[in-house]
Design a protein around this motif. Structure first.
Motif, PDB file in Angstrom:
ATOM      1  N   PRO A   1       0.838  -1.183   0.176  1.00 24.16           N
ATOM      2  CA  PRO A   1      -0.023   0.068   0.052  1.00 24.16           C
ATOM      3  C   PRO A   1       0.785   1.155  -0.030  1.00 24.16           C
ATOM      4  CG  PRO A   1      -1.079  -1.494   1.553  1.00 24.16           C
ATOM      5  CD  PRO A   1       0.631  -2.306   1.156  1.00 24.16           C
ATOM      6  N   GLY A   2       0.463   2.224  -1.112  1.00 19.20           N
ATOM      7  CA  GLY A   2       1.220   3.426  -0.888  1.00 19.20           C
ATOM      8  C   GLY A   2       2.708   3.446  -1.732  1.00 19.20           C
ATOM      9  N   GLY A   3       3.301   2.220  -1.929  1.00 14.24           N
ATOM     10  CA  GLY A   3       4.427   1.994  -2.721  1.00 14.24           C
ATOM     11  C   GLY A   3       4.308   2.282  -4.057  1.00 14.24           C
ATOM     12  N   PRO A   4       5.266   2.659  -4.802  1.00 14.15           N
ATOM     13  CA  PRO A   4       5.148   2.938  -6.300  1.00 14.15           C
ATOM     14  C   PRO A   4       5.141   1.671  -7.018  1.00 14.15           C
ATOM     15  CG  PRO A   4       7.507   2.994  -5.641  1.00 14.15           C
ATOM     16  CD  PRO A   4       6.627   2.898  -4.298  1.00 14.15           C
TER      17      PRO A   4
ATOM     18  N   THR B   1      -7.035 -10.825  -0.716  1.00 13.51           N
ATOM     19  CA  THR B   1      -6.544  -9.403  -0.780  1.00 13.51           C
ATOM     20  C   THR B   1      -6.757  -8.723  -2.098  1.00 13.51           C
ATOM     21  OG1 THR B   1      -4.395  -8.274  -0.012  1.00 13.51           O
ATOM     22  CG2 THR B   1      -3.884 -10.179  -1.437  1.00 13.51           C
ATOM     23  N   VAL B   2      -6.169  -7.555  -2.169  1.00 16.86           N
ATOM     24  CA  VAL B   2      -6.506  -6.758  -3.629  1.00 16.86           C
ATOM     25  C   VAL B   2      -4.998  -6.880  -4.110  1.00 16.86           C
ATOM     26  CG1 VAL B   2      -6.875  -4.597  -4.581  1.00 16.86           C
ATOM     27  CG2 VAL B   2      -7.928  -5.056  -2.433  1.00 16.86           C
TER      28      VAL B   2
ATOM     29  N   LYS C   1       4.762  -8.784 -18.026  1.00 17.92           N
ATOM     30  CA  LYS C   1       3.944  -9.081 -16.859  1.00 17.92           C
ATOM     31  C   LYS C   1       4.798  -9.056 -15.648  1.00 17.92           C
ATOM     32  CE  LYS C   1      -0.520 -10.242 -17.970  1.00 17.92           C
ATOM     33  NZ  LYS C   1      -1.609  -9.480 -17.204  1.00 17.92           N
ATOM     34  N   ILE C   2       6.145  -9.591 -16.089  1.00 16.69           N
ATOM     35  CA  ILE C   2       7.175  -9.631 -14.745  1.00 16.69           C
ATOM     36  C   ILE C   2       8.279  -8.768 -14.877  1.00 16.69           C
ATOM     37  CG2 ILE C   2       8.307 -11.344 -13.340  1.00 16.69           C
ATOM     38  CD1 ILE C   2       6.704 -13.608 -15.218  1.00 16.69           C
ATOM     39  N   TYR C   3       8.263  -7.695 -14.221  1.00 17.62           N
ATOM     40  CA  TYR C   3       9.326  -6.662 -14.042  1.00 17.62           C
ATOM     41  C   TYR C   3       9.317  -5.956 -12.851  1.00 17.62           C
ATOM     42  CZ  TYR C   3       5.778  -3.207 -15.830  1.00 17.62           C
ATOM     43  OH  TYR C   3       4.826  -2.770 -15.881  1.00 17.62           O
ATOM     44  N   HIS C   4      10.272  -5.290 -12.617  1.00 21.17           N
ATOM     45  CA  HIS C   4      10.450  -4.494 -11.260  1.00 21.17           C
ATOM     46  C   HIS C   4       9.091  -3.636 -11.189  1.00 21.17           C
ATOM     47  CE1 HIS C   4      11.986  -2.900  -7.603  1.00 21.17           C
ATOM     48  NE2 HIS C   4      12.170  -1.488  -8.225  1.00 21.17           N
ATOM     49  N   GLY C   5       8.474  -3.667 -10.105  1.00 20.08           N
ATOM     50  CA  GLY C   5       7.304  -2.507  -9.793  1.00 20.08           C
ATOM     51  C   GLY C   5       6.112  -2.996 -10.666  1.00 20.08           C
ATOM     52  N   SER C   6       5.870  -4.240 -11.114  1.00 19.25           N
ATOM     53  CA  SER C   6       4.664  -4.768 -11.815  1.00 19.25           C
ATOM     54  C   SER C   6       3.795  -5.123 -11.029  1.00 19.25           C
ATOM     55  CB  SER C   6       4.910  -5.471 -12.914  1.00 19.25           C
ATOM     56  OG  SER C   6       5.358  -6.799 -12.439  1.00 19.25           O
ATOM     57  N   CYS C   7       3.924  -5.575  -9.770  1.00 17.04           N
ATOM     58  CA  CYS C   7       2.975  -6.195  -8.865  1.00 17.04           C
ATOM     59  C   CYS C   7       2.678  -5.378  -7.624  1.00 17.04           C
ATOM     60  CB  CYS C   7       3.375  -7.495  -8.657  1.00 17.04           C
ATOM     61  SG  CYS C   7       2.316  -8.854  -7.567  1.00 17.04           S
ATOM     62  N   ALA C   8       1.486  -5.220  -6.909  1.00 15.55           N
ATOM     63  CA  ALA C   8       1.149  -4.646  -5.779  1.00 15.55           C
ATOM     64  C   ALA C   8      -0.046  -5.424  -5.185  1.00 15.55           C
ATOM     65  CB  ALA C   8       0.882  -3.228  -6.139  1.00 15.55           C
ATOM     66  N   VAL C   9       0.138  -5.863  -3.821  1.00 17.18           N
ATOM     67  CA  VAL C   9      -0.901  -6.499  -3.206  1.00 17.18           C
ATOM     68  C   VAL C   9      -1.033  -5.607  -1.920  1.00 17.18           C
ATOM     69  CG1 VAL C   9      -0.514  -8.654  -4.266  1.00 17.18           C
ATOM     70  CG2 VAL C   9       0.759  -8.034  -2.452  1.00 17.18           C
ATOM     71  N   GLY C  10      -2.245  -5.658  -1.337  1.00 16.03           N
ATOM     72  CA  GLY C  10      -2.847  -5.166   0.146  1.00 16.03           C
ATOM     73  C   GLY C  10      -4.135  -4.591  -0.054  1.00 16.03           C
ATOM     74  N   PRO C  11      -4.544  -3.950   0.934  1.00 16.02           N
ATOM     75  CA  PRO C  11      -3.690  -3.417   2.276  1.00 16.02           C
ATOM     76  C   PRO C  11      -3.743  -4.446   3.051  1.00 16.02           C
ATOM     77  CG  PRO C  11      -5.829  -2.303   2.242  1.00 16.02           C
ATOM     78  CD  PRO C  11      -5.553  -3.100   0.995  1.00 16.02           C
ATOM     79  N   VAL C  12      -4.717  -5.305   3.235  1.00 13.90           N
ATOM     80  CA  VAL C  12      -4.878  -6.376   4.485  1.00 13.90           C
ATOM     81  C   VAL C  12      -5.291  -7.642   3.568  1.00 13.90           C
ATOM     82  CG1 VAL C  12      -5.653  -4.530   5.935  1.00 13.90           C
ATOM     83  CG2 VAL C  12      -7.272  -5.934   4.417  1.00 13.90           C
ATOM     84  N   VAL C  13      -5.315  -8.836   4.631  1.00 16.88           N
ATOM     85  CA  VAL C  13      -5.784 -10.059   4.128  1.00 16.88           C
ATOM     86  C   VAL C  13      -7.114 -10.190   4.843  1.00 16.88           C
ATOM     87  CG1 VAL C  13      -5.534 -12.468   4.017  1.00 16.88           C
ATOM     88  CG2 VAL C  13      -3.506 -10.924   3.561  1.00 16.88           C
TER      89      VAL C  13
ATOM     90  N   ILE D   1     -12.569  -6.088   1.624  1.00 17.65           N
ATOM     91  CA  ILE D   1     -11.129  -6.111   1.753  1.00 17.65           C
ATOM     92  C   ILE D   1     -10.615  -4.675   2.053  1.00 17.65           C
ATOM     93  CG2 ILE D   1      -8.827  -6.516   0.945  1.00 17.65           C
ATOM     94  CD1 ILE D   1     -10.215  -8.692  -1.151  1.00 17.65           C
ATOM     95  N   GLY D   2     -10.845  -3.698   1.109  1.00 14.83           N
ATOM     96  CA  GLY D   2     -10.428  -2.387   1.220  1.00 14.83           C
ATOM     97  C   GLY D   2      -9.780  -1.701  -0.086  1.00 14.83           C
ATOM     98  N   THR D   3      -9.045  -0.875   0.119  1.00 13.29           N
ATOM     99  CA  THR D   3      -8.599  -0.048  -1.224  1.00 13.29           C
ATOM    100  C   THR D   3      -7.099  -0.261  -1.156  1.00 13.29           C
ATOM    101  OG1 THR D   3     -10.361   1.500  -1.195  1.00 13.29           O
ATOM    102  CG2 THR D   3      -8.039   2.242  -2.277  1.00 13.29           C
ATOM    103  N   LEU D   4      -6.626  -0.665  -2.387  1.00 11.13           N
ATOM    104  CA  LEU D   4      -5.125  -0.685  -2.557  1.00 11.13           C
ATOM    105  C   LEU D   4      -4.852   0.557  -3.348  1.00 11.13           C
ATOM    106  CD1 LEU D   4      -2.204  -2.079  -2.391  1.00 11.13           C
ATOM    107  CD2 LEU D   4      -2.912  -3.096  -4.549  1.00 11.13           C
ATOM    108  N   SER D   5      -3.994   1.556  -2.864  1.00 15.42           N
ATOM    109  CA  SER D   5      -3.652   2.740  -3.545  1.00 15.42           C
ATOM    110  C   SER D   5      -1.883   2.879  -3.695  1.00 15.42           C
ATOM    111  CB  SER D   5      -4.145   4.114  -2.670  1.00 15.42           C
ATOM    112  OG  SER D   5      -3.773   5.277  -3.447  1.00 15.42           O
ATOM    113  N   ASN D   6      -1.715   2.978  -5.019  1.00  9.42           N
ATOM    114  CA  ASN D   6      -0.127   3.126  -5.575  1.00  9.42           C
ATOM    115  C   ASN D   6      -0.059   4.153  -6.534  1.00  9.42           C
ATOM    116  OD1 ASN D   6      -0.971  -0.202  -5.304  1.00  9.42           O
ATOM    117  ND2 ASN D   6       1.118   0.423  -4.388  1.00  9.42           N
ATOM    118  N   PRO D   7       0.959   5.125  -6.596  1.00  8.49           N
ATOM    119  CA  PRO D   7       1.339   6.000  -7.380  1.00  8.49           C
ATOM    120  C   PRO D   7       2.271   5.473  -8.357  1.00  8.49           C
ATOM    121  CG  PRO D   7       2.798   6.421  -5.616  1.00  8.49           C
ATOM    122  CD  PRO D   7       1.785   5.128  -5.115  1.00  8.49           C
ATOM    123  N   VAL D   8       2.057   5.696  -9.744  1.00  9.07           N
ATOM    124  CA  VAL D   8       2.996   5.343 -10.668  1.00  9.07           C
ATOM    125  C   VAL D   8       4.191   6.178 -10.724  1.00  9.07           C
ATOM    126  CG1 VAL D   8       3.430   4.944 -13.435  1.00  9.07           C
ATOM    127  CG2 VAL D   8       0.802   4.716 -12.082  1.00  9.07           C
TER     128      VAL D   8
END
Length: 286
Positions: free
Chosen positions: A126-129, A159-160, A181-193, A278-285
């Motif tokens: 969550p919140g990570g780029p 999770t999200v 599909k698979i590179y640095h910064g291409s995957c985000a998960v959260g905020p909770v389970v 679950i909730g909201t997963l927010s990420n800046p680009v």
């Protein structure tokens, strides 16, 4: 009941349980032998009961939104399923005309498309780029309900997930899928389970995507898990064939929201994915 991983200091990572009022209670993992991580907790026969046991008497409540949240993953691999919603099937047929027949076939085939998406080290919380590839001209987020699966292949929680993808690279040639599909910064998960027992019926679960650009909404869309073309249980069963996950695994279940072809993610965008229960997963680009 929901769980989150939190960072309290440079080398201090903990686990909290979260109630319906978004109050977090720290778990004393050291008080139980064999439980040293969130993955260990989720692999137990009854995570909810164990979490209560690991909450020391008098543990103060903390507001979840005041804590530094980490991706809720420890040593698990993160996998993904593709072409599980009709909207995704159509989009991938459009982006890769020469391979359209294969996307059509996999949508209706018994065997799903499954691929490894990320390792924990490549995963953002969550919140990570998140990032788009420098050599991609057409990249999109893919909001996905993500299964949290135990080593014995039980769906213990949800999770999200954000399966960021380079549509132009995959469209050029389906064999480029790993690079798309698979590179640095291409995957985000959260905020909770959220434990499976605490989720609404999956047919009632909605997934909402909002992309903000310059403080304004650049794209928004919504779908329902009821549109998923496969059951979550069947996806796990296929993933577990000839595979072994000693610490568990996370499995993204595909996307039913696809921005229009003229839209691509840009640096500075903010991607919000909200899944009911679950909730909201927010990420800046980045």
């Amino acid at each position: 009941m929901r769980f989150a991983k939190v960072r309290r200091g440079a080398n201090d990572v903990g686990v909290v349980r979260v109630d319906d009022q978004n109050r977090a209670f720290a778990l004393d993992l050291a008080s139980r032998a064999g439980v040293g991580s969130l993955a260990d907790l989720l692999a137990s026969p009854d995570p909810a009961a164990l979490a209560i046991e690991l909450t020391a008497p008098g543990t103060p409540a903390e507001a979840l939104d005041t804590l530094a949240l980490l991706p809720p993953v420890d040593r698990q691999e993160i996998w993904a399923a593709g072409v599980t919603y009709k909207r995704s099937k159509v989009a991938r047929e459009e982006e890769s005309v020469g391979a359209a027949q294969f996307y059509d076939k996999v949508y209706s085939a018994a065997r799903p498309e499954l691929f490894m998406k990320a390792t924990p080290e490549r995963t953002t919380g969550p919140g990570g780029p998140i990032r788009v590839r420098r050599d991609s001209k057409w990249s999109v987020p893919e909001p996905e309900l993500t299964l949290v699966v135990s080593p014995d292949l039980r769906i213990v929680g949800y999770t999200v997930g954000n399966d960021v993808s380079s549509r132009d690279i995959e469209g050029e040639n389906p064999l480029y899928l790993p690079q798309a599909k698979i590179y640095h910064g291409s995957c985000a998960v959260g905020p909770v389970v959220t434990l499976a027992s605490a989720m609404p019926p999956l047919a009632d679960v909605t997934i909402r995507l909002v992309i903000r650009r310059g403080g304004k909404v650049g794209f928004e869309g919504e779908t329902s898990v009821s549109s998923l073309n496969r059951t979550v249980e069947s996806l796990v069963e296929w993933l577990g064939r000839e595979n072994h996950f000693p610490t568990g695994v996370l499995l993204m279940t595909g996307t039913g929201i696809v921005p229009p072809d003229e839209f691509t993610l840009s640096s500075g965008d903010v991607v919000d994915i909200t899944i009911s229960g679950i909730g909201t997963l927010s990420n800046p680009v980045a």
